[in-house]
Design an enzyme around this catalytic site. Structure first.
Site, PDB file in Angstrom:
ATOM      1  N   LYS A 174       0.843  -1.197   0.000  1.00  0.00           N
ATOM      2  CA  LYS A 174       0.000   0.000   0.000  1.00  0.00           C
ATOM      3  C   LYS A 174       0.884   1.255   0.000  1.00  0.00           C
ATOM      4  CE  LYS A 174      -0.344   0.212   5.050  1.00  0.00           C
ATOM      5  NZ  LYS A 174      -1.248   0.259   6.217  1.00  0.00           N
ATOM      6  N   ARG A 195     -10.569   0.628  14.780  1.00  0.00           N
ATOM      7  CA  ARG A 195     -10.258   1.411  13.581  1.00  0.00           C
ATOM      8  C   ARG A 195     -11.029   0.860  12.393  1.00  0.00           C
ATOM      9  NH1 ARG A 195      -4.147   1.403  11.324  1.00  0.00           N
ATOM     10  NH2 ARG A 195      -4.765  -0.759  10.908  1.00  0.00           N
ATOM     11  N   TYR A 249      14.743  31.599   5.702  1.00  0.00           N
ATOM     12  CA  TYR A 249      13.589  32.393   6.113  1.00  0.00           C
ATOM     13  C   TYR A 249      13.664  32.818   7.575  1.00  0.00           C
ATOM     14  CZ  TYR A 249      10.946  31.285   1.855  1.00  0.00           C
ATOM     15  OH  TYR A 249      10.510  31.191   0.552  1.00  0.00           O
ATOM     16  N   MET A 306      10.449  24.826   1.118  1.00  0.00           N
ATOM     17  CA  MET A 306       9.647  23.852   0.405  1.00  0.00           C
ATOM     18  C   MET A 306      10.487  22.992  -0.531  1.00  0.00           C
ATOM     19  SD  MET A 306       6.358  24.414  -2.129  1.00  0.00           S
ATOM     20  CE  MET A 306       5.340  25.155  -0.863  1.00  0.00           C
TER      21      MET A 306
END
Length: 360
Positions: free
Chosen positions: A35, A133, A255, A303
């Site tokens: 998966k 779940r 940043y 990013m």
């Protein structure tokens, strides 16, 4: 282009090693979990490799994953964990996918559909033994048992559950869940029924957790190596230097000026960022490696870009050289620990723009 993007290198020999470790330890059939794009490694490529190593059953999360694999591979059994949802009966039947039936409603809908088709090959049911779940809870399990005449029609019925604390070897909850599953097994003690409790962690809890089928995932792909000393790291994430800069004492980088140089340093910029799965929380904390030399990540991770202090190797490093994020010097588990998360999170978060490279 090889010097402009990051690479996730997958060592197939080490996947084979991990598969063999599991085979020796469990002695039961294996259904690899592929998966989430085989945990980010490439579901089609990994499935093809595992087929060569005598795997024929595979576990995915949803029908979209199953369809993608079916387009590239035939003659395998694909179990779909999220089950049978609205108006999916014909898609499952046409493609011979096996839905994991997680509710009584799914069970009725699917068995009624198969009864009309006179098809009684494989049936898969998930029961909840403590995750709350997915899977049928006690009342639904009893309803299924009361319709055991339907179950007996099928050539093979597999009943699954999932351990909540398999990575904690001494957790008493593992024993609680195992005992609950044993009670369910005793209810469905029919010749056509098989049972599966263990995924990666459960496999290494001992043979009493193996039952008739095991479902390894992260252990195949080089995570949670503490499960067994024979398991090997599989993945390596590397990224090339695309720019070299000089930062003077007192100047800042990145940043919001989160890094301020205490002395003159040399920095390297690499094309890797939080969009590629490197967590922003390790800004000014993590390290990368040039060969075997540890180099600190500095400034806030962007990013698409990161900054590394390469002063230690300033006379050696050059544009185009690759730095290692995790792999040989720091395995997946180690990098996950630094990132304050799990290896599952790290490996499945590596973006598609990082090239997958397979080595034998």
């Amino acid at each position: 282009m090889q010097y402009s993007h990051s690479k996730l290198t997958i060592n197939l020999n080490n996947i084979k090693n991990n598969l063999n470790i599991i085979k020796k330890f469990s002695k039961t059939p294996i259904c690899p979990v592929i998966k989430a794009n085989a945990y980010g490694l490439g579901d089609v490529q990994i499935a093809k490799f595992l087929i060569k190593n005598k795997c024929k059953d595979f576990w995915v999360a949803n029908i979209s994953e199953a369809i993608k694999i079916k387009k590239n591979i035939s003659n395998i059994n694909i179990y779909v964990a999220n089950g049978l949802n609205k108006n999916e009966e014909q898609i499952f039947f046409k493609n011979k996918f096996i839905p994991i039936l997680n509710t009584y409603e799914q069970f009725k809908k699917w068995t009624n559909f198969l009864n009309k088709k006179k098809s009684f090959n494989k049936l898969a049911i998930q029961v909840d033994t403590g995750m709350c779940r997915s899977g049928m809870q006690d009342e639904e399990i009893l309803k299924i048992y009361n319709e055991r005449s339907i179950i007996k029609k099928f050539k093979e019925v597999i009943i699954y559950t999932h351990l909540a604390s398999a990575d904690e070897k001494n957790s008493k909850y593992n024993i609680i869940q195992k005992n609950r599953f044993l009670k369910i097994k005793s209810m469905f003690n029919f010749p056509n029924c098989k049972f599966s409790l263990a995924a990666s962690g459960g496999i290494f809890l001992g043979k009493e957790y193996h039952f008739d089928l095991v479902r390894p995932g992260i252990a195949l792909y080089g995570g949670k190596l503490f499960f067994n000393k024979g398991l090997k790291n599989v993945v390596s994430l590397t990224s090339p230097v695309i720019q070299i800069n000089h930062l003077k004492k007192g100047e800042t980088a990145g940043y919001n000026q989160s890094y301020k140089a205490k002395k003159n340093i040399v920095t390297a910029t690499i094309p890797l960022g939080y969009a590629d799965g490197v967590k922003i929380k390790i800004s000014n904390i993590g390290n990368m490696f040039y060969k075997n030399i540890k180099l600190p990540m500095i400034a806030r991770i962007s990013m698409d870009l990161m900054i590394v202090d390469v002063t230690k190797v300033k006379n050696k490093i050059k544009i185009g050289d690759y730095l290692e994020v995790f792999g040989k010097n720091l395995n997946l588990d180690g990098f996950a620990k630094v990132s304050d998360t799990s290896p599952y999170d790290i490996i499945t978060s590596v973006s598609e723009r990082c090239e997958r490279v397979y080595i034998n």
